[in-house]
Design a protein around this motif. Sequence first.
Motif, PDB file in Angstrom:
ATOM      1  N   MET A  35       1.187  -1.308   0.066  1.00  0.00           N
ATOM      2  CA  MET A  35       0.041   0.066  -0.024  1.00  0.00           C
ATOM      3  C   MET A  35       0.833   1.178  -0.133  1.00  0.00           C
ATOM      4  O   MET A  35       0.556   2.421  -0.678  1.00  0.00           O
ATOM      5  N   ARG A  36       1.981   1.198   0.798  1.00  0.00           N
ATOM      6  CA  ARG A  36       2.791   2.464   0.829  1.00  0.00           C
ATOM      7  C   ARG A  36       3.556   2.668  -0.321  1.00  0.00           C
ATOM      8  O   ARG A  36       3.825   3.942  -0.698  1.00  0.00           O
ATOM      9  N   LEU A  37       4.034   1.454  -0.931  1.00  0.00           N
ATOM     10  CA  LEU A  37       4.775   1.672  -2.171  1.00  0.00           C
ATOM     11  C   LEU A  37       4.026   2.442  -3.499  1.00  0.00           C
ATOM     12  O   LEU A  37       4.483   3.209  -4.083  1.00  0.00           O
ATOM     13  N   CYS A  38       2.762   2.064  -3.282  1.00  0.00           N
ATOM     14  CA  CYS A  38       1.781   2.529  -4.329  1.00  0.00           C
ATOM     15  C   CYS A  38       1.444   3.957  -4.144  1.00  0.00           C
ATOM     16  O   CYS A  38       1.566   4.738  -5.055  1.00  0.00           O
ATOM     17  N   ALA A  39       1.205   4.120  -2.845  1.00  0.00           N
ATOM     18  CA  ALA A  39       0.445   5.651  -2.336  1.00  0.00           C
ATOM     19  C   ALA A  39       1.599   6.571  -2.184  1.00  0.00           C
ATOM     20  O   ALA A  39       1.362   7.784  -2.348  1.00  0.00           O
ATOM     21  N   GLU A  40       2.910   6.248  -1.759  1.00  0.00           N
ATOM     22  CA  GLU A  40       3.823   6.964  -1.497  1.00  0.00           C
ATOM     23  C   GLU A  40       4.960   7.158  -2.317  1.00  0.00           C
ATOM     24  O   GLU A  40       5.605   8.193  -2.205  1.00  0.00           O
ATOM     25  N   SER A  41       5.290   6.082  -3.347  1.00  0.00           N
ATOM     26  CA  SER A  41       6.268   6.194  -4.204  1.00  0.00           C
ATOM     27  C   SER A  41       5.894   5.900  -5.297  1.00  0.00           C
ATOM     28  O   SER A  41       6.490   5.737  -6.424  1.00  0.00           O
ATOM     29  N   CYS A  42       4.638   5.821  -5.515  1.00  0.00           N
ATOM     30  CA  CYS A  42       3.787   5.722  -6.981  1.00  0.00           C
ATOM     31  C   CYS A  42       4.215   4.490  -7.861  1.00  0.00           C
ATOM     32  O   CYS A  42       4.612   4.544  -9.094  1.00  0.00           O
ATOM     33  N   LEU A  43       4.640   3.415  -7.102  1.00  0.00           N
ATOM     34  CA  LEU A  43       4.452   2.173  -7.913  1.00  0.00           C
ATOM     35  C   LEU A  43       3.339   1.620  -8.493  1.00  0.00           C
ATOM     36  O   LEU A  43       2.488   1.830  -7.937  1.00  0.00           O
ATOM     37  N   ARG A  44       3.553   1.004  -9.535  1.00  0.00           N
ATOM     38  CA  ARG A  44       2.334   0.165  -9.969  1.00  0.00           C
ATOM     39  C   ARG A  44       2.157  -0.952  -9.018  1.00  0.00           C
ATOM     40  O   ARG A  44       3.081  -1.432  -8.326  1.00  0.00           O
ATOM     41  N   TYR A  45       0.889  -1.626  -8.881  1.00  0.00           N
ATOM     42  CA  TYR A  45       0.754  -2.733  -7.970  1.00  0.00           C
ATOM     43  C   TYR A  45       1.593  -3.842  -8.477  1.00  0.00           C
ATOM     44  O   TYR A  45       2.321  -4.400  -7.493  1.00  0.00           O
ATOM     45  N   GLY A  86      15.253   1.779 -16.889  1.00  0.00           N
ATOM     46  CA  GLY A  86      14.246   1.827 -15.776  1.00  0.00           C
ATOM     47  C   GLY A  86      13.915   3.232 -15.309  1.00  0.00           C
ATOM     48  O   GLY A  86      14.433   3.986 -15.715  1.00  0.00           O
ATOM     49  N   ARG A  87      13.675   3.527 -14.164  1.00  0.00           N
ATOM     50  CA  ARG A  87      13.293   4.740 -13.611  1.00  0.00           C
ATOM     51  C   ARG A  87      13.462   4.628 -11.970  1.00  0.00           C
ATOM     52  O   ARG A  87      13.549   3.724 -11.520  1.00  0.00           O
ATOM     53  N   GLU A  88      13.408   5.929 -11.630  1.00  0.00           N
ATOM     54  CA  GLU A  88      13.715   5.976 -10.094  1.00  0.00           C
ATOM     55  C   GLU A  88      12.482   6.586  -9.244  1.00  0.00           C
ATOM     56  O   GLU A  88      12.050   7.663 -10.024  1.00  0.00           O
ATOM     57  N   THR A  89      12.223   6.340  -8.257  1.00  0.00           N
ATOM     58  CA  THR A  89      11.163   7.157  -7.327  1.00  0.00           C
ATOM     59  C   THR A  89      11.975   7.279  -5.966  1.00  0.00           C
ATOM     60  O   THR A  89      12.848   6.730  -5.626  1.00  0.00           O
ATOM     61  N   ILE A  90      11.562   8.070  -5.305  1.00  0.00           N
ATOM     62  CA  ILE A  90      12.040   8.327  -3.780  1.00  0.00           C
ATOM     63  C   ILE A  90      11.127   7.398  -2.844  1.00  0.00           C
ATOM     64  O   ILE A  90      10.130   7.226  -2.969  1.00  0.00           O
ATOM     65  N   LEU A  91      12.035   6.957  -2.059  1.00  0.00           N
ATOM     66  CA  LEU A  91      11.344   5.853  -1.042  1.00  0.00           C
ATOM     67  C   LEU A  91      11.704   6.567   0.331  1.00  0.00           C
ATOM     68  O   LEU A  91      12.664   6.890   0.836  1.00  0.00           O
ATOM     69  N   PRO A  92      10.452   6.989   1.105  1.00  0.00           N
ATOM     70  CA  PRO A  92      10.427   7.426   2.415  1.00  0.00           C
ATOM     71  C   PRO A  92      11.317   6.530   3.475  1.00  0.00           C
ATOM     72  O   PRO A  92      11.278   5.178   3.231  1.00  0.00           O
ATOM     73  N   GLY A 174       6.440   6.514 -14.261  1.00  0.00           N
ATOM     74  CA  GLY A 174       6.742   5.539 -15.597  1.00  0.00           C
ATOM     75  C   GLY A 174       5.815   5.727 -16.514  1.00  0.00           C
ATOM     76  O   GLY A 174       5.768   4.842 -17.294  1.00  0.00           O
ATOM     77  N   TRP A 175       5.103   6.758 -16.629  1.00  0.00           N
ATOM     78  CA  TRP A 175       4.369   7.078 -17.819  1.00  0.00           C
ATOM     79  C   TRP A 175       4.971   7.353 -18.811  1.00  0.00           C
ATOM     80  O   TRP A 175       5.940   8.112 -18.883  1.00  0.00           O
ATOM     81  N   THR A 176       4.532   7.293 -20.247  1.00  0.00           N
ATOM     82  CA  THR A 176       5.455   7.284 -21.506  1.00  0.00           C
ATOM     83  C   THR A 176       4.816   8.648 -22.127  1.00  0.00           C
ATOM     84  O   THR A 176       5.493   9.367 -22.755  1.00  0.00           O
ATOM     85  N   ARG A 177       3.637   9.114 -21.413  1.00  0.00           N
ATOM     86  CA  ARG A 177       3.022  10.302 -22.429  1.00  0.00           C
ATOM     87  C   ARG A 177       2.209  10.967 -21.153  1.00  0.00           C
ATOM     88  O   ARG A 177       1.523  10.303 -20.221  1.00  0.00           O
ATOM     89  N   PHE A 178       2.027  12.222 -21.475  1.00  0.00           N
ATOM     90  CA  PHE A 178       1.213  12.989 -20.403  1.00  0.00           C
ATOM     91  C   PHE A 178      -0.154  12.461 -20.447  1.00  0.00           C
ATOM     92  O   PHE A 178      -1.153  12.420 -19.621  1.00  0.00           O
TER      93      PHE A 178
END
Length: 204
Positions: A35-45, A86-92, A174-178
């Motif tokens: 839940m936190r990875l999806c909601a706080e770091s914007c990972l896909r399920y 790949g891509r990077e996001t921030i992890l609390p 990780g979206w490819t287009r707006f």
Amino acid sequence: MEVEQLGNGWRLILSPQEYQLVLENATSRDSEIVMRLCAESCLRYSEALEATLQRVEEVQCGGEEVLFYHIPHKEKQVPRLGQDNGRETILPEDLFDLMEEHVKAEDLSYRDPLIQYCTRSVFNHVKQAGVKTAEQTGKDEFRKLSPHDLRASFVVNAIERFRMHPQVVLEIGGWTRFDSMAAELSEPTQEDLLREYNRHEMRQ
């Protein structure tokens, strides 16, 4: 909370306060991590289910130490320019601590996926958190909660509530287009258009 019907399903957009209520009702440590990875770091399920500590890197950034989480591309995904690896996001930091605690408790290695249950089991745990929140608050909309709503809530809150630059959200999500990312956002009302126009009017 925003509730929208999508085909045969529903999409819930939680406020930060509503998300906190759901998180407090997590029924297991691994479902809380997802839940936190999806909601706080914007990972896909699907990405959250495959999370490992091996993908975490501590980086000196902006005068502070920051934890970045690397998400590799799937074979069928078309990478954005400059995201071939790949891509990077921030992890609390406290989420990292929870993930590390889980690895030690379950006797896993840093290379092992943190989630060892089947996909349906974790999905059901998230649904249970929604049911418990519905019973707690009297708001039956929480019963419709799915893991996908948590990522969508990140996008909407980041852009509409916290004014995060859309390019940043596009990058970490990780979206490819707006237009792909825009599908997560609500259609603006006339009141929204007027408010935003007045806020950004060029003439002072």
